[in-house]
Design a protein around this motif. Structure first.
Motif, mmCIF file in Angstrom:
data_model
loop_
_atom_site.group_PDB
_atom_site.id
_atom_site.type_symbol
_atom_site.label_atom_id
_atom_site.label_comp_id
_atom_site.label_asym_id
_atom_site.label_seq_id
_atom_site.Cartn_x
_atom_site.Cartn_y
_atom_site.Cartn_z
ATOM 1 N N ASN A 1 0.865 -1.193 0.000
ATOM 2 C CA ASN A 1 0.000 0.000 0.000
ATOM 3 C C ASN A 1 0.894 1.233 0.000
ATOM 4 O OD1 ASN A 1 0.373 1.027 2.866
ATOM 5 N ND2 ASN A 1 -0.291 -1.071 3.274
ATOM 6 N N ILE A 2 0.260 2.377 -0.193
ATOM 7 C CA ILE A 2 1.020 3.609 -0.432
ATOM 8 C C ILE A 2 1.915 3.991 0.758
ATOM 9 C CG2 ILE A 2 -0.639 5.347 0.327
ATOM 10 C CD1 ILE A 2 -0.046 6.244 -2.821
ATOM 11 N N PHE A 3 1.452 3.721 1.983
ATOM 12 C CA PHE A 3 2.270 4.104 3.137
ATOM 13 C C PHE A 3 3.452 3.146 3.311
ATOM 14 C CE2 PHE A 3 -1.367 6.605 5.372
ATOM 15 C CZ PHE A 3 -1.294 7.565 4.364
ATOM 16 N N ARG A 4 3.283 1.866 2.944
ATOM 17 C CA ARG A 4 4.432 0.950 2.945
ATOM 18 C C ARG A 4 5.468 1.445 1.940
ATOM 19 N NH1 ARG A 4 7.932 -1.030 5.436
ATOM 20 N NH2 ARG A 4 6.336 -1.529 6.931
ATOM 21 N N LYS A 5 4.979 1.906 0.790
ATOM 22 C CA LYS A 5 5.907 2.411 -0.239
ATOM 23 C C LYS A 5 6.625 3.667 0.258
ATOM 24 C CE LYS A 5 3.896 0.569 -4.518
ATOM 25 N NZ LYS A 5 2.767 -0.266 -4.146
ATOM 26 N N ILE A 6 5.907 4.513 0.996
ATOM 27 C CA ILE A 6 6.552 5.698 1.581
ATOM 28 C C ILE A 6 7.623 5.259 2.580
ATOM 29 C CG2 ILE A 6 6.126 7.569 3.238
ATOM 30 C CD1 ILE A 6 3.621 8.269 1.591
ATOM 31 N N LEU A 7 7.297 4.299 3.430
ATOM 32 C CA LEU A 7 8.270 3.810 4.418
ATOM 33 C C LEU A 7 9.502 3.226 3.739
ATOM 34 C CD1 LEU A 7 5.850 2.138 6.993
ATOM 35 C CD2 LEU A 7 7.430 4.016 7.489
ATOM 36 N N ASP A 8 9.289 2.574 2.607
ATOM 37 C CA ASP A 8 10.405 1.942 1.896
ATOM 38 C C ASP A 8 11.144 2.916 0.973
ATOM 39 O OD1 ASP A 8 9.811 -0.398 3.152
ATOM 40 O OD2 ASP A 8 8.753 -1.312 1.459
ATOM 41 N N GLY A 9 10.682 4.171 0.938
ATOM 42 C CA GLY A 9 11.348 5.180 0.110
ATOM 43 C C GLY A 9 11.036 5.062 -1.373
ATOM 44 N N GLU A 10 10.025 4.254 -1.714
ATOM 45 C CA GLU A 10 9.655 4.109 -3.131
ATOM 46 C C GLU A 10 8.821 5.294 -3.608
ATOM 47 O OE1 GLU A 10 7.734 0.325 -3.831
ATOM 48 O OE2 GLU A 10 9.138 -0.662 -2.479
ATOM 49 N N ILE A 11 8.140 5.946 -2.651
ATOM 50 C CA ILE A 11 7.342 7.140 -2.956
ATOM 51 C C ILE A 11 7.848 8.243 -2.029
ATOM 52 C CG2 ILE A 11 5.036 8.149 -2.728
ATOM 53 C CD1 ILE A 11 3.860 5.535 -3.559
ATOM 54 N N PRO A 12 8.089 9.434 -2.569
ATOM 55 C CA PRO A 12 8.602 10.509 -1.711
ATOM 56 C C PRO A 12 7.553 11.028 -0.736
ATOM 57 C CG PRO A 12 8.200 11.326 -3.937
ATOM 58 C CD PRO A 12 7.918 9.850 -3.963
ATOM 59 N N SER A 13 8.019 11.528 0.390
ATOM 60 C CA SER A 13 7.102 12.151 1.352
ATOM 61 C C SER A 13 7.858 13.263 2.065
ATOM 62 C CB SER A 13 6.600 11.115 2.366
ATOM 63 O OG SER A 13 7.686 10.605 3.121
ATOM 64 N N ARG A 14 7.097 14.192 2.614
ATOM 65 C CA ARG A 14 7.694 15.315 3.364
ATOM 66 C C ARG A 14 7.778 14.901 4.829
ATOM 67 N NH1 ARG A 14 7.973 19.908 0.322
ATOM 68 N NH2 ARG A 14 6.696 19.958 -1.571
ATOM 69 N N ASP A 15 8.875 14.239 5.172
ATOM 70 C CA ASP A 15 9.018 13.711 6.531
ATOM 71 C C ASP A 15 9.283 14.824 7.536
ATOM 72 O OD1 ASP A 15 11.575 13.824 5.078
ATOM 73 O OD2 ASP A 15 12.422 13.173 6.998
ATOM 74 N N VAL A 16 8.711 14.654 8.728
ATOM 75 C CA VAL A 16 8.933 15.627 9.806
ATOM 76 C C VAL A 16 9.466 14.981 11.080
ATOM 77 C CG1 VAL A 16 7.221 17.269 8.917
ATOM 78 C CG2 VAL A 16 6.507 15.536 10.582
ATOM 79 N N TYR A 17 9.397 13.640 11.168
ATOM 80 C CA TYR A 17 9.888 12.954 12.374
ATOM 81 C C TYR A 17 10.033 11.465 12.075
ATOM 82 C CZ TYR A 17 10.153 10.901 16.998
ATOM 83 O OH TYR A 17 10.557 10.186 18.095
ATOM 84 N N GLU A 18 11.026 10.839 12.721
ATOM 85 C CA GLU A 18 11.184 9.389 12.589
ATOM 86 C C GLU A 18 11.879 8.848 13.828
ATOM 87 O OE1 GLU A 18 13.435 8.255 9.119
ATOM 88 O OE2 GLU A 18 13.032 6.118 9.433
ATOM 89 N N ASP A 19 11.452 7.675 14.294
ATOM 90 C CA ASP A 19 12.214 6.940 15.309
ATOM 91 C C ASP A 19 12.182 5.460 14.952
ATOM 92 O OD1 ASP A 19 9.766 5.927 16.265
ATOM 93 O OD2 ASP A 19 9.596 7.459 17.826
ATOM 94 N N ASP A 20 12.570 4.599 15.889
ATOM 95 C CA ASP A 20 12.683 3.168 15.563
ATOM 96 C C ASP A 20 11.348 2.561 15.111
ATOM 97 O OD1 ASP A 20 15.316 3.219 16.162
ATOM 98 O OD2 ASP A 20 15.131 2.234 18.125
ATOM 99 N N ASP A 21 10.253 3.046 15.682
ATOM 100 C CA ASP A 21 8.951 2.404 15.457
ATOM 101 C C ASP A 21 7.969 3.200 14.621
ATOM 102 O OD1 ASP A 21 9.635 0.216 17.197
ATOM 103 O OD2 ASP A 21 9.327 1.586 18.874
ATOM 104 N N THR A 22 8.202 4.497 14.476
ATOM 105 C CA THR A 22 7.191 5.348 13.833
ATOM 106 C C THR A 22 7.812 6.347 12.864
ATOM 107 O OG1 THR A 22 7.262 6.996 15.615
ATOM 108 C CG2 THR A 22 5.657 5.201 15.856
#
Ligand code: 5GP
Length: 142
Positions: free
Chosen positions: A4-25
């Motif tokens: 799904n689109i959010f898995r693709k965002i997590l995998d870097g296949e689709i760009p997103s405007r990231d504002v925060y990241e940690d080990d789980d989120t």
């Protein structure tokens, strides 16, 4: 792996405007924002709904609780709504659990969370007793 689109965002296949990241989120701007700073927070684990998450959403909501006031401050919002469409019937479109943080401004024309049901049902006291008992029965084993 889910597809799904959010898995693709997590995998870097689709760009997103990231504002925060940690080990789980991971958190990023919604592509169709309801307000300045509308942010989505997602778990890195594949899970369609909260109930599918190994920790029941503990890490997700910990990030939301820490992020939301900072998102609001960053865009000068005095308030915010937090929302989660958990399941298709609740309006969930992307089958990867996500929490919306929507900054709110004075006179922004928006509504409170009650707007999700414009024609709410009404229940008499007996019905409310039954509903209370049913939920209390379910929660007794918590
Ligand atoms: P839902 O209705 O499932 O609770 O919300 C899905 C949200 O994801 C919507 O607010 C929509 O604008 C957002 N969205 C859908 N596709 C993308 C995308 O490719 N990138 C980003 N950043 N947001 C998306």
């Amino acid at each position: 792996m889910a597809d799904n689109i959010f898995r693709k965002i997590l995998d870097g296949e689709i760009p997103s405007r990231d504002v925060y990241e940690d080990d789980d989120t991971y958190a990023f701007l919604d592509v169709n924002p309801l307000a300045r700073g509308h942010t989505l927070v997602i778990p890195k684990e594949d899970a369609e709904t909260l109930e599918d998450l190994d920790d029941g959403g503990a890490a997700l909501f910990d990030t939301v609780r820490r992020l939301a006031p900072r998102v609001a401050d960053a865009v000068g919002a005095p308030a915010y709504n937090i929302g989660l469409n958990n399941g298709e019937e609740a309006g969930q479109e992307v089958p990867h659990v996500h929490v919306h943080i929507v900054p709110r401004f004075d006179d922004d024309g928006g509504h409170p969370i009650h707007a999700i049901q414009p024609s709410p049902p009404s229940f008499d006291d007996d019905e409310m007793d039954g509903i209370q008992d049913a939920i209390a029965d379910e929660t007794r084993s918590l």
